[in-house]
Enzyme design. Structure first.
Site, mmCIF file in Angstrom:
data_model
loop_
_atom_site.group_PDB
_atom_site.id
_atom_site.type_symbol
_atom_site.label_atom_id
_atom_site.label_comp_id
_atom_site.label_asym_id
_atom_site.label_seq_id
_atom_site.Cartn_x
_atom_site.Cartn_y
_atom_site.Cartn_z
ATOM 1 N N CYS A 232 34.181 29.362 63.027
ATOM 2 C CA CYS A 232 32.918 28.761 63.471
ATOM 3 C C CYS A 232 31.729 29.601 62.988
ATOM 4 C CB CYS A 232 32.897 28.631 64.995
ATOM 5 S SG CYS A 232 32.529 30.172 65.857
ATOM 6 N N CYS B 214 36.028 33.331 70.757
ATOM 7 C CA CYS B 214 36.922 32.943 69.655
ATOM 8 C C CYS B 214 37.840 34.103 69.260
ATOM 9 C CB CYS B 214 36.103 32.575 68.425
ATOM 10 S SG CYS B 214 35.113 31.098 68.596
ATOM 11 N N GLU C 197 38.548 35.279 66.316
ATOM 12 C CA GLU C 197 38.022 36.181 65.285
ATOM 13 C C GLU C 197 37.156 37.273 65.899
ATOM 14 O OE1 GLU C 197 37.973 32.933 65.413
ATOM 15 O OE2 GLU C 197 37.945 31.980 63.454
#
Ligand code: THU
Length: 165
Positions: free
Chosen positions: A112, A73, A75
């Site tokens: 997430c 991801c 992030e």
């Protein structure tokens, strides 16, 4: 039996021009990070930008892989890069955005669970909150003052450190 409640505080800005300039800038960096997103499988592009205490901006975007779980991801790409290249520097804020040609992204994109847990560890280590600013490709902006607001019952590594067999 006891029942308890967890109250989390988050805020919305209907009009992007209402948010402070520094946060607008960080969101612009997150949108720029979308250019580096590699998402041929989901066609869901995520961009992330974080600001360090000395003003440095670090960008990240999601990187997918044909072996699906090998992807990462946006992030985590950004925070792991910051941790590797700027160890010890505090993260002040993280902006997250997304864009897609196949699904609507006109609402804030929230991270997430794995990214929440990963960001949280940086927050715990630095002993100061990390603000999270979230916006889709358009629409209202959502903000929380701390990663812990997004993950109230996070896994706490202190339990591991003190474990004695
Ligand atoms: N994704 C992120 O980059 N950040 C999140 O917090 C959730 C999901 C990415 C992973 C994958 O490349 C795509 O979005 C679809 O799940």
């Amino acid at each position: 039996m006891n029942e308890e409640r967890v109250i989390i505080t988050y805020r919305y800005y209907q009009n992007p021009s209402e948010i402070p300039t520094e946060e607008q800038e960080l969101l612009s960096h997150a949108k720029r990070a979308l250019l580096g997103s590699y998402a041929p499988y989901s066609q869901f592009n995520v961009g992330c930008a974080l600001r360090l205490e000395d003003g440095t901006i670090v960008q990240g975007s999601n990187q997918e892989n044909m072996a699906y779980p090998s992807g990462l991801c946006a992030e985590r790409v950004a925070i792991f890069w910051a941790g590797s290249n700027h160890p010890g520097k505090k993260i002040v804020a993280i902006a997250i955005t997304a864009a897609s040609k196949v699904v609507s992204t006109d609402h804030p994109i929230t991270p997430c669970g794995s990214c929440r847990q990963s960001m949280l560890e940086y927050e715990l280590n630095q002993c100061s909150p990390i603000k999270i600013i979230m916006q889709g490709s358009s629409g209202r902006i959502m903000e929380v003052e701390s990663v812990s607001s997004l993950l109230p019952f996070y896994f706490n590594e202190v339990d591991l450190k003190h474990q004695k067999l």
